[in-house]
Motif scaffolding. Structure first.
Motif, short mmCIF file in Angstrom:
data_model
loop_
_atom_site.label_atom_id
_atom_site.label_comp_id
_atom_site.label_asym_id
_atom_site.label_seq_id
_atom_site.Cartn_x
_atom_site.Cartn_y
_atom_site.Cartn_z
N GLU A 169 22.43 -14.85 3.41
CA GLU A 169 22.58 -15.43 2.08
C GLU A 169 24.04 -15.76 1.81
O GLU A 169 24.95 -14.99 2.12
CB GLU A 169 22.07 -14.43 1.03
CG GLU A 169 22.06 -14.98 -0.37
CD GLU A 169 21.50 -13.98 -1.36
OE1 GLU A 169 21.52 -14.28 -2.57
OE2 GLU A 169 21.05 -12.90 -0.92
N ASN A 170 24.29 -16.94 1.26
CA ASN A 170 25.64 -17.41 0.94
C ASN A 170 26.54 -17.52 2.17
O ASN A 170 27.75 -17.38 2.07
CB ASN A 170 26.30 -16.49 -0.10
CG ASN A 170 25.53 -16.45 -1.41
OD1 ASN A 170 25.03 -17.47 -1.86
ND2 ASN A 170 25.45 -15.28 -2.01
N ASN A 171 25.93 -17.77 3.31
CA ASN A 171 26.68 -17.92 4.55
C ASN A 171 26.83 -19.41 4.86
O ASN A 171 25.90 -20.06 5.32
CB ASN A 171 25.96 -17.20 5.69
CG ASN A 171 26.56 -17.49 7.05
OD1 ASN A 171 27.69 -17.96 7.17
ND2 ASN A 171 25.81 -17.21 8.09
N HIS A 172 28.02 -19.96 4.62
CA HIS A 172 28.21 -21.39 4.80
C HIS A 172 28.31 -21.81 6.26
O HIS A 172 28.31 -23.01 6.55
CB HIS A 172 29.47 -21.85 4.04
CG HIS A 172 30.72 -21.10 4.39
ND1 HIS A 172 31.08 -19.95 3.76
CD2 HIS A 172 31.69 -21.34 5.31
CE1 HIS A 172 32.23 -19.51 4.26
NE2 HIS A 172 32.61 -20.33 5.21
N ASN A 230 26.04 -20.81 8.62
CA ASN A 230 24.72 -20.77 9.23
C ASN A 230 24.26 -22.18 9.63
O ASN A 230 24.21 -23.09 8.81
CB ASN A 230 23.72 -20.17 8.24
CG ASN A 230 22.36 -19.91 8.88
OD1 ASN A 230 22.25 -19.72 10.08
ND2 ASN A 230 21.31 -19.93 8.07
N LYS A 239 33.95 -15.26 7.99
CA LYS A 239 33.00 -15.54 6.91
C LYS A 239 33.68 -15.98 5.62
O LYS A 239 33.06 -16.62 4.77
CB LYS A 239 32.13 -14.32 6.65
CG LYS A 239 32.84 -13.12 6.07
CD LYS A 239 31.89 -11.95 5.89
CE LYS A 239 32.59 -10.71 5.34
NZ LYS A 239 33.17 -10.93 4.00
N ASP A 240 34.97 -15.64 5.48
CA ASP A 240 35.71 -16.03 4.27
C ASP A 240 36.59 -17.26 4.47
O ASP A 240 37.31 -17.66 3.56
CB ASP A 240 36.58 -14.86 3.80
CG ASP A 240 35.76 -13.68 3.30
OD1 ASP A 240 34.67 -13.93 2.75
OD2 ASP A 240 36.19 -12.54 3.48
#
Length: 211
Positions: free
Chosen positions: A2-5, A7, A203-204
């Motif tokens: 979820e909220n992983n740009h 993916n 991830k950030d």
């Protein structure tokens, strides 16, 4: 995821054996955590510089190949530090001989010729030498070399994941080789820890949005 740009996005991973399919362990961990689709371009015994170990300059050659599909990439990582030669140079160099010159060329080529987010990974060094001990070829500690690498990336506004300085793979922890089968390569548990660390940073880092 979820909220992983990241993916489903396309990742080209360049670097040494630490990244390669043959010996690398962290890439598959990052792939599983992120959902990225990976094209692994890591080359064992390779480096950016013409005076480095074994496959001299091969990493630079593949990074600066415009026809390997990288133009479709959403993420391009360049993993460096192992295997480089004695000529470090200045962070402002752009020559073909020094490490800094070759790194500046690679980062600027990727920025100019792709629409991917570019991320530099400063990899760990050997587990048989303390971080303050001068390297036998470069005559400066590996820690100082890692700092120079990061500064060169920042000169180009390239995000840095500094595994050498921040991943937890310190000499006192890894000298007994519980996480590495030899003096540098990662085993499965070492790769798991490294992959989790790299993902914690990646991830950030945002996607790059082109026109």
């Amino acid at each position: 995821m979820e909220n992983n740009h990241w993916n489903g996005k396309l990742w080209y991973a360049y670097g040494t054996s630490m990244t390669s399919v043959e010996y690398g362990k962290y890439v598959q961990v990052v792939q599983e955590l992120s959902g990225l689709r990976v094209v692994n371009k890591g080359i064992p015994a390779s480096c950016l510089t013409p005076d480095g170990f074994d496959k001299k300059g091969e990493t630079k050659n593949v990074v600066m190949d415009p026809d390997d599909g990288k133009k479709d990439a959403d993420l391009i990582t360049l993993e460096v530090l192992p295997n480089e030669g004695p000529t470090v140079g200045s962070i402002y160099d752009t020559d073909d001989r020094s490490f800094c010159g070759c790194l500046n060329q690679c980062l600027r080529f990727l920025q100019e010729n792709t629409r991917a987010q570019i991320v530099l990974i400063v990899m760990i060094g050997s587990n048989n030498i303390t971080p303050e001990t001068p390297h036998e070829l470069r005559r400066i500690p590996q820690y100082e070399f890692a700092e120079i690498i990061e500064k060169t990336a920042r000169l180009n506004s390239v995000p840095v994941i500094n595994a050498f300085c921040e991943s937890g793979f310190g000499y006192a922890r890894v000298k007994n080789r519980e996480y590495q089968p030899d003096n540098i390569h990662l085993n499965d548990i070492g790769g798991l820890n490294m992959g989790r660390f790299i993902w914690s940073k990646l991830k950030d880092i945002p996607l790059w949005t082109a026109p």
